[in-house]
Structure formats: C-alpha cells, structure tokens
Write an enzyme that holds these catalytic residues in place. Structure first.
Site, PDB file in Angstrom:
ATOM      1  CG  HIS A 124      -1.949   0.990   1.329  1.00  0.00           C
ATOM      2  ND1 HIS A 124      -1.705   2.304   1.669  1.00  0.00           N
ATOM      3  CD2 HIS A 124      -3.289   0.905   1.129  1.00  0.00           C
ATOM      4  CE1 HIS A 124      -2.840   2.977   1.676  1.00  0.00           C
ATOM      5  NE2 HIS A 124      -3.813   2.162   1.341  1.00  0.00           N
ATOM      6  CG  ASP A 202       0.498  -2.330   6.338  1.00  0.00           C
ATOM      7  OD1 ASP A 202      -0.425  -2.473   7.168  1.00  0.00           O
ATOM      8  OD2 ASP A 202       0.336  -1.733   5.247  1.00  0.00           O
ATOM      9  CD  GLN A 205      -6.452  -4.419   3.833  1.00  0.00           C
ATOM     10  OE1 GLN A 205      -7.401  -5.209   3.835  1.00  0.00           O
ATOM     11  NE2 GLN A 205      -6.625  -3.107   3.758  1.00  0.00           N
ATOM     12  CE  LYS A 228      -7.557  -0.473   6.608  1.00  0.00           C
ATOM     13  NZ  LYS A 228      -8.004  -0.202   5.237  1.00  0.00           N
ATOM     14  CB  CYS A 366      -3.778   3.396  -1.716  1.00  0.00           C
ATOM     15  SG  CYS A 366      -5.000   4.695  -1.526  1.00  0.00           S
TER      16      CYS A 366
END
Length: 413
Positions: A124, A202, A205, A228, A366
């Site tokens: 991302h 990261d 997600q 999220k 993105c």
C-alpha cells in the site's frame, strides 16, 4: 458451506447498518478491507466513556482524569496482549497504520542515516511512499522486492537484495490489500535478521483474520488500524520492541511527551509516551480495546474460518464469469480479491453494483506499483467480513453478471 462457532443472525444483529437499504436495495457491504462496521457493543463502550468518565489523560489528579487514564492504560494492556507484546510499553497509540509507519520512518530514519530500505511491490502507498521519501532524502537505496506470476513474494530476490545492498529495514505487508496474498512472515523475518536488517510489518489488512504474536514472530515493528477490525476510526497501533523504542528519537513534539523543558534543551518521557505528543485519542484506544473484546467473544478462529470460506466461494463464482479476470493466484489468499472486467471501466462496474445496493471498491487501491505490474489500469475489489453471508455473495455475483451483460466494451471511452 461450513459450520462455525457463532450464530450469523445474532452477529449481524450487532451491526444495525447492515439492515439499511441503499438505492432502495438491501445493503450488501463488501468493502471491509477499506473499513469495517462497528458493533453496538463497541459503540456502547465509547458512549459510556463520554457519558461517565471523560477527561484528559495523564494530566490531572482529579477523579475523572484518573479514571480516564486508567481505562486508557488498560486499553494499552489489552492491545499488548492481543499482539503478543512482552510489555504494554511496547504499544504506542497512533492515528492509524499510516501514522505508525511514518513514525518509524522518521524516528528510525533519523537514527539510521546510513541504511537503505527494502519494500515489496505489493505494498500500500502507506508502506511505500514514507520509505521512498526517506531514501530520497538520505540518498540511500530503496529496494523493491518483485512478485512472481502468481502474486507471491519472490524471496530469492529479497535475499539477493539483502546480501548485495546495505538494507537496514524490510517493510512488508502481512496481507496484500489488492491480491489478498498472505506473506510468509516467519521466513521474511528470519531472512532479514540473518543479514542484520529490521522488519516492519503492515498488519492492517490482516489483523481481523490473521492473528499474529509479535514477540514470538520476533518482528521489530508491527502496525495496524482500529477501523479495519470493528473499531473506531482515527486510532492505530505501533508495536515496537522495547529495545528499539528506547533508542529511536521522537519526531513529533508537544505536551505530555516531554519530561524536562527549559530554554536550552528538552528531555523526553520513556516510550511509549515520548511518541504520543499532545492529547492522545484515548477514547479511540478504549474503543479499540472493546473491539478486541468483541472479536474474541465471537471467536478469532471462527472469524478466520468463515472469512476463508466466504472468500473461496466468491473467487470460485467470479472465476466462472466470462470476461472477468481474477487477479493473482497466490498460495494463500485472505481478506480480499480483485478482478478486472474486460474492456469495462472499474468505476462504472462499481457504480452499477452500487445502484443495486452492493458496496465494492474500485481504483488502484492505493497500490499503483502493484496494479501497474498486473497490466491493468484499475481494479474492482471485494472484501467480505465474517458478518457477510453467502446469499450476499450470490447477490453480488448476479449483479456482476448483469453488469457485464449491460455494459459492453464498445460503450467505454
């Protein structure tokens, strides 16, 4: 289609927004990779805090301030337990994943001016641009690790990069927000550490359906966002090893994070407070802790299993539609999948689905470097959550089939 440990009708009743209509059609919300909905239980915790305990934290000796501080720090403890931190001081509250990554880029970057950074081609923008700009400013190498034809990370290329270049940190997503690729984090961490590089993950997600224990994994930094995972917006987490958080300097300055201040110099509080300048989003942190409690109440393993089945079902159905190409076929996929419709503009596809109450995402997600590598201009993405149903996926597929038929390529500009 699988048996789970929770009653889907009961779970859906926790999310009243799922009962609303959009364009006079029942809402089918399949944009959970962007933002999930917030259950009544979490909203009740947030409202109760404002109703009964609200005051600024860490600043007062009065009862409300002490109560608010207690709830805020208990939230930190809940997050630390959730991510497998050794201690709560390894948890820094931020505005979100993007803010967490920028914090590390600026703070670690200030302390490590000689090392380059490796990112992956599936990142991302939030885990790409901060490192790109840091390397440009330091005139250091930004290595981009490629993917194979299936959408999996090329670990051999990463090893070559680590061996050949002066890489101080590897920044990698746990789950791709376009392909849903689940990266082999243990292999990546072991490989990076073998060459003396740190690893930032990261987990935005993944946090809802791919549980992680940071200490056990031995990653150095881990970032995610509340919105999220059924929590409020504007709250995020940075996990960092205590030894690293102690060494790297703060990059934002203000109240509370300071220890002693005079006209000549200032000293700062120990981590995590030195990274939380100004009034923190303490209510957001309390809401985030409530969302962790909610997810654990539903059952993290049940959530993972249900979302896996929903995604497999959606992929099988979508692959059967002519003129629709599902992007990537990674070894493991979680959270989302993206597709292109031959000759059709993804925004038109999404708009026609929305006209029937179906919420999907369209665009570059993105992640422009990845989308360009897929040889498409833009994509359509669906991302079911555990509160979605197979009937909703059927409605989405039927609407997609109708859209393909009604939107011939000849009409596209």
């Amino acid at each position: 289609m699988g048996k789970f440990e929770f009653d889907i009708a009961r779970v859906r009743s926790d999310f009243p927004i799922l009962d609303r209509k959009v364009n006079r059609c029942p809402l089918v919300y399949l944009d959970n990779a962007a933002t999930t909905h917030v259950p009544d239980q979490v909203l009740a915790v947030i409202a109760n805090h404002y109703h009964t305990h609200n005051a600024n934290v860490h600043r007062g000796a009065h009862t409300l301030s002490l109560e608010a501080t207690g709830y805020f720090e208990k939230a930190r403890e809940r997050v630390a337990e959730f991510v497998g931190a050794n201690r709560k001081s390894e948890v820094v509250f931020t505005r979100g994943t993007t803010d967490s990554i920028n914090l590390v880029a600026q703070s670690w970057g200030a302390a490590n001016r000689k090392s380059g950074v490796a990112v992956t081609a599936m990142e991302h923008h939030s885990n790409f641009i901060p490192w790109q700009q840091l390397c440009r400013a330091r005139r250091k190498k930004l290595g981009v690790v490629p993917l194979d034809s299936s959408g999996d990370l090329d670990l051999d290329a990463l090893e070559v990069m680590l061996r050949k270049d002066d890489i101080g940190l590897v920044a990698v997503t746990q789950v791709s927000n376009v392909l849903g690729t689940v990266n082999p984090l243990r292999d990546i961490v072991e490989l990076a550490h073998r060459f003396g590089a740190l690893v930032l993950i990261d987990a935005a997600q993944a946090v809802r359906h791919e549980a992680i224990q940071a200490h056990e994994l031995e990653c150095d930094f881990l970032c995610f966002s509340g919105h999220k995972m059924m929590g409020p917006t504007g709250i995020g987490v940075l996990y960092g090893k205590a030894s690293l958080l102690e060494k790297i300097p703060p990059f934002a300055f203000g109240g509370e994070m300071a220890d002693r201040v005079d006209a000549i110099r200032s000293t700062f509080q120990p981590a995590p407070l030195k990274f939380e300048a100004g009034t923190p989003n303490y209510v957001g942190a309390i809401g985030l802790a409530a969302s962790i409690d909610y997810l654990k109440g539903v059952g993290l393993s049940a959530i993972r299993l249900r979302e896996q089945e929903l995604l497999r079902y959606a992929e099988k159905r979508i692959r059967s539609i002519s003129e629709v190409r599902v992007l990537g076929s990674p070894k493991r996929r979680a959270g989302c999948l993206s597709f292109a419709v031959e000759g059709r503009n993804p925004f038109d596809v999404a708009a026609m689905l929305d006209a029937q109450g179906i919420a999907v995402r369209s665009g570059s997600m993105c992640a422009q470097p990845l989308v360009k590598n897929l040889d498409v201009a833009q994509v359509v993405r669906i991302s079911p959550a555990f509160y979605n149903t197979f009937e909703e996926l059927d409605a989405c597929i039927a609407a997609l089939e109708e859209t393909v038929a009604m939107l011939p390529p000849a009409l596209q500009g």
